[in-house]
Design an enzyme around this catalytic site. Structure first.
Site: not given
Length: 365
Positions: A15, A256
């Site tokens: 994140d 990601e």
């Protein structure tokens, strides 16, 4: 414009990694950014030089701050009520609402195109009457795209693999290079055994953290690594991590951010997707592989790598390369995420009337 990006660090640095890349890319394009984060410790190695136009600020400090022109909630983090109230107050006094963006997780699933850009009215609390907008990163022109810095291709074209490896003390003698940045995939032991027994020598560049711990656990039960040489990497700044992916013949990535960077690297890749308790990640993985146009061998490898079960197929970088090259060309023909985000925000930031629920300009309701 001034941008406020909010990030809560859950785990594994993904994140904060995405948020820093976003902040740094915006800043490089002349924007002023405040990154509000509850744990900025990873930036000490991820972005040690920082950026002169990015202010990294403690999350709790936002309660006394005035919002900028754009507010981004990354990955469904929830803003402090005091900051939301400040957005509402700025809207009343200025006659326009700051663009409020909900930056979502990356997925190739079909619903992403349908939801990208949709408004989300705030129905209660201090922001009642304001409007957020969903922004979905993605792999098609109907989504928000992927982070791609304007100078990325130039930097990659100028990259010297041999010099980079030498500068980092990696004794490369022409053997196959594979990077490993993973969680604890079920297929890891099978892969390490496969590489150890292979006729072709391989040097595995192992990322610090969970990947290193998992490989060391395997190594404790196998003193002879055969054709497999191991190199332990330190924690790396983001530009150096990108270069690692450029240097390798196959990249095993996770989460990601590193998946996106592996796509830009244009080398064969395998994705260790973040596991979810309800197996929702498997649908996400399937959608990605279909978008990629992955050949059957790569699909089978992903299944065994992420789920275990049948024997792990042999790696086939040459057979996997064409699908990644085609995917990269498609992505390069599309707008990048920051360009799409700025386009959306410019549309949102036009002078407009205050939402009815907030009452007349300059007056609280």
């Amino acid at each position: 414009m001034r941008w406020d990006i909010f990030c809560k660090v859950i785990d594994n640095h993904g994140d904060i990694g995405v948020c820093w890349r976003l902040a740094a890319d915006l800043a490089a394009r002349g924007q002023d950014v405040r990154l509000w984060v509850d744990d900025a410790s990873a930036l000490a190695w991820m972005a040690p030089a920082g950026h002169p136009r990015v202010a990294v600020l403690p999350w709790e400090g936002c309660v006394a701050a005035q919002p900028g022109d754009v507010v981004i909630e990354a990955f469904a983090c929830e803003l402090e009520p005091a900051f939301v109230a400040a957005i509402a107050e700025r809207t009343r006094t200025s006659g326009r609402q700051p663009a409020w963006i909900n930056l979502e997780y990356l997925s190739a699933e079909g619903w992403v195109e349908r939801c990208h850009g949709l408004p989300s009215p705030v129905l209660s609390g201090p922001g009642q009457g304001l409007v957020k907008r969903f922004f979905h990163p993605g792999f098609t022109a109907s989504t928000g795209g992927l982070i791609r810095e304007p100078d990325l291709l130039q930097r990659q074209a100028a990259f010297d693999r041999a010099a980079w490896l030498q500068a980092r003390g990696i004794a490369w003698a022409g053997e196959r290079l594979i990077s490993l940045f993973c969680y604890e995939p079920p297929g890891l032991a099978s892969l390490l055994g496969q590489l150890a027994q292979a006729g072709r020598p391989t040097r595995l560049l192992v990322a610090a953290g969970r990947a290193e711990a998992a490989v060391r656990q395997w190594l404790a039960t196998r003193p002879d690594t055969g054709s497999l040489a191991l190199h332990w990497l330190p924690l790396m700044p983001q530009p150096a991590f990108d270069e690692l992916l450029w240097a390798c013949d196959l990249n095993l990535v996770r989460g990601e951010d590193s998946l996106v960077r592996a796509l830009w690297a244009g080398k064969p890749l395998v994705w260790n997707i973040y596991p979810q308790h309800d197996d929702a990640h498997l649908a996400k993985l399937d959608a990605f592989l279909r978008w990629l146009g992955a050949p059957p061998g790569l699909v089978a490898f992903h299944a065994a790598w992420n789920q275990g079960g049948p024997a792990l197929p042999a790696i086939d970088p040459a057979g996997w390369q064409p699908s990644v090259e085609r995917a990269r060309r498609r992505l390069l023909a599309q707008h990048d995420l920051v360009s799409e985000l700025m386009r959306l925000v410019r549309g949102e930031h036009q002078p407009s009337t205050v939402p009815d629920a907030l009452g007349p300009v300059g007056k609280s309701k």
